[in-house]
Design a protein around this motif. Structure first.
Motif, short mmCIF file in Angstrom:
data_model
loop_
_atom_site.label_atom_id
_atom_site.label_comp_id
_atom_site.label_asym_id
_atom_site.label_seq_id
_atom_site.Cartn_x
_atom_site.Cartn_y
_atom_site.Cartn_z
N UNK A 1 0.85 -1.18 0.00
CA UNK A 1 0.00 0.00 0.00
C UNK A 1 0.89 1.23 0.00
N UNK A 2 0.56 2.22 -0.82
CA UNK A 2 1.38 3.42 -0.97
C UNK A 2 0.51 4.65 -0.78
N UNK A 3 0.88 5.50 0.17
CA UNK A 3 0.14 6.74 0.42
C UNK A 3 0.65 7.83 -0.52
N UNK A 4 -0.27 8.48 -1.23
CA UNK A 4 0.10 9.47 -2.24
C UNK A 4 -0.57 10.80 -1.95
N UNK A 5 -0.28 11.79 -2.77
CA UNK A 5 -0.97 13.07 -2.72
C UNK A 5 -2.30 12.96 -3.46
N UNK A 6 -3.23 13.85 -3.12
CA UNK A 6 -4.48 13.92 -3.88
C UNK A 6 -4.17 14.30 -5.32
N UNK A 7 -3.34 15.31 -5.50
CA UNK A 7 -2.91 15.71 -6.84
C UNK A 7 -1.39 15.60 -6.89
N UNK A 8 -0.88 14.71 -7.71
CA UNK A 8 0.56 14.52 -7.81
C UNK A 8 0.92 14.31 -9.27
N UNK A 9 1.54 15.31 -9.86
CA UNK A 9 1.93 15.22 -11.26
C UNK A 9 3.40 14.87 -11.43
N UNK A 10 4.05 14.39 -10.36
CA UNK A 10 5.45 14.00 -10.47
C UNK A 10 5.55 12.68 -11.23
N UNK A 11 6.74 12.40 -11.69
CA UNK A 11 6.99 11.15 -12.42
C UNK A 11 8.17 10.47 -11.75
N UNK A 12 7.89 9.66 -10.74
CA UNK A 12 8.96 9.04 -9.98
C UNK A 12 9.16 7.57 -10.34
N UNK A 13 8.37 7.06 -11.29
CA UNK A 13 8.57 5.69 -11.76
C UNK A 13 9.42 5.73 -13.02
N UNK A 14 10.57 5.11 -12.95
CA UNK A 14 11.46 5.07 -14.10
C UNK A 14 11.04 3.92 -15.00
N UNK A 15 10.62 4.24 -16.20
CA UNK A 15 10.13 3.21 -17.11
C UNK A 15 11.29 2.56 -17.87
N UNK A 16 11.15 1.31 -18.28
CA UNK A 16 12.24 0.62 -18.98
C UNK A 16 12.42 1.15 -20.41
N UNK A 17 13.62 1.00 -20.92
CA UNK A 17 13.92 1.37 -22.32
C UNK A 17 13.56 2.83 -22.60
N UNK A 18 13.73 3.69 -21.60
CA UNK A 18 13.43 5.09 -21.81
C UNK A 18 11.95 5.41 -21.82
N UNK A 19 11.13 4.42 -21.48
CA UNK A 19 9.70 4.67 -21.38
C UNK A 19 8.95 4.62 -22.70
N UNK A 20 9.51 3.97 -23.71
CA UNK A 20 8.86 3.96 -25.02
C UNK A 20 7.88 2.80 -25.17
N UNK A 21 7.90 1.83 -24.25
CA UNK A 21 6.96 0.72 -24.33
C UNK A 21 5.54 1.21 -24.06
N UNK A 22 4.59 0.64 -24.77
CA UNK A 22 3.19 1.00 -24.55
C UNK A 22 2.72 0.57 -23.17
N UNK A 23 3.20 -0.60 -22.74
CA UNK A 23 2.83 -1.17 -21.44
C UNK A 23 4.09 -1.73 -20.80
N UNK A 24 4.22 -1.59 -19.49
CA UNK A 24 5.30 -2.30 -18.82
C UNK A 24 4.80 -2.82 -17.48
N UNK A 25 5.49 -3.85 -16.98
CA UNK A 25 5.03 -4.60 -15.84
C UNK A 25 6.09 -4.60 -14.74
N UNK A 26 5.65 -4.39 -13.50
CA UNK A 26 6.52 -4.53 -12.33
C UNK A 26 6.19 -5.88 -11.71
N UNK A 27 6.97 -6.87 -12.05
CA UNK A 27 6.66 -8.25 -11.65
C UNK A 27 7.01 -8.47 -10.18
N UNK A 28 6.17 -9.24 -9.51
CA UNK A 28 6.41 -9.62 -8.13
C UNK A 28 5.89 -8.63 -7.10
#
Length: 416
Positions: A356-383
């Motif tokens: 469980x992760x507590x967040x802001x009501x409005x949060x426009x930050x981008x703190x998730x680093x996507x794989x391959x520079x983020x060009x994949x349409x979908x990516x999965x965080x396994x486990x």
């Protein structure tokens, strides 16, 4: 030997891409029981299709807040259990009614009423273009754990190793009941996202094809040789004081620490931390958030209370909520800068985790680093099944009563 649960979190650039991926790649065995979340910013017209896919199994879920990702803002999470290793439940034990503001009433022996919605078939409503309007009925305002029985699905269970539940904001009834009947058991509760402008319900909790605005749905985990390990952490916090001992306190008020004026000690800590003189606590909630943290034997914060007010003349500081640290507790002051974003809990060596992760009501930050520079349409965080909420977590390591954590960046996890 029981098979460990499997978990995943999936993020996508579009809702349709997320749904296509889930349909093609997420196909649990039909003997499985599912715990899932769908971010509430997804296309509402696709909710019935997500839910229909998950409901090929016994399933409970919630509409959750979005994860902090600008490039892939649409998400869902899923944990898959062998059905023999867990039991799902639905709770209607009432919690605490909202405090009335603006009117004074004589105290009475009865509790003020609370509304409970009628359950409906979610798929039928969405497909027919319904408005999700609630049909309300009166209900008592606060659950009495001593008198409230366990939800039907939890009765006569043995060897309960942990409980995960998805709740509305008024969680006190089910939380107290779980504390009473399952002491010593780690608990992770997640308050659903606020959805009045999404589904027309204040919260959207799901069990099968039924949607609820109140109460809770959950899962008791009981079939493993070893139960999950409990973890708790806070990202983005800065400790700004030495330890103190609470020497006088009542409910959510702390009157003295080390027999000194706590408001003045807080002002001193803020001044030293910010390198500028602070004369009062008027900046609380405006320029930054300050917390009183209860410390464990290693000096780590185990509980955090948001400080809401206080003045140096009287000295008492008050905290958000109805309870605070008890006399004798070791505490320190903490600061969370307003510019600090919400980050995912740190990865671990565990193969499976529910987080469980507590967040802001409005949060426009981008703190998730996507794989391959983020060009994949979908990516999965396994486990990892990561369920974000802007309304707070309800958590207990098992040797304490459950308590609500609403600190942005705070997280709680059960890990196998």
């Amino acid at each position: 030997m029981a098979v460990k649960p499997k978990a995943t979190t999936i993020l996508a650039r579009t809702s349709s891409a997320l749904l296509s991926y889930v349909r093609s790649r997420v196909v649990p065995p039909q003997t499985s029981t599912l715990l899932y979340s769908i971010s509430s910013n997804n296309d509402t017209s696709l909710f019935p299709e997500f839910i229909a896919h998950f409901n090929k199994n016994v399933a409970i879920g919630t509409l959750s807040h979005k994860l902090p990702s600008i490039s892939h803002p649409y998400s869902c999470s899923l944990t898959t259990f062998e059905s023999g290793d867990c039991t799902t439940f639905r709770s209607e034990i009432p919690g605490r009614a909202p405090i009335s503001v603006g009117r004074w009433h004589l105290p009475t022996s009865s509790n003020p009423p609370r509304k409970q919605e009628r359950t409906d078939d979610l798929e039928k409503i969405l497909n027919s273009g319904g408005s999700f309007k609630d049909a309300w009925s009166d209900k008592t305002s606060k659950g009495d754990a001593q008198n409230a029985p366990l939800p039907l699905g939890l009765r006569n269970l043995s060897n309960v190793q942990s409980v995960v539940y998805l709740s509305e904001n008024a969680h006190e009834g089910i939380s107290a009941s779980l504390d009473l009947h399952f002491p010593g058991v780690p608990k992770l509760g997640i308050i659903g996202s606020s959805t009045p402008f999404v589904t027309g319900r204040p919260f959207t909790l799901l069990q099968g094809t039924r949607a609820y605005s109140d109460g809770a749905v959950g899962i008791a985990i009981c079939g493993y040789d070893h139960g999950p390990r409990y973890h708790l952490g806070y990202e983005g916090l800065q400790r700004i004081s030495d330890p103190y001992t609470v020497t006088s306190a009542t409910q959510n008020l702390v009157h003295t620490i080390n027999r000194q004026n706590p408001a003045r000690e807080l002002i001193s800590a803020i001044s030293k931390h910010s390198s500028k003189q602070v004369d009062d606590i008027s900046i609380l909630g405006k320029e930054a958030s300050f917390y009183l943290g209860v410390l464990d034997m290693e000096g780590k914060a185990t509980k955090l209370y948001l400080i809401t007010s206080g003045g140096p003349s009287r000295g008492t500081i008050s905290m958000d909520g109805e309870e605070g640290p008890s006399v004798g507790s070791s505490i320190a002051f903490f600061h969370r800068p307003t510019e600090a974003g919400v980050h995912l809990p740190p990865p671990s060596s565990s193969r499976t985790s529910i987080e469980g992760l507590s967040t802001f009501i409005e949060d426009e930050s981008d703190t998730i680093i996507t794989p391959h520079g983020g060009f994949d349409e979908v990516f999965e965080i396994s486990g990892r099944s990561i369920i974000p909420t802007e309304n707070g977590l309800i958590t207990s390591r098992g040797n304490e009563n459950v308590w609500k954590c609403g600190v942005p960046g705070g997280w709680s996890a059960l890990r196998w």
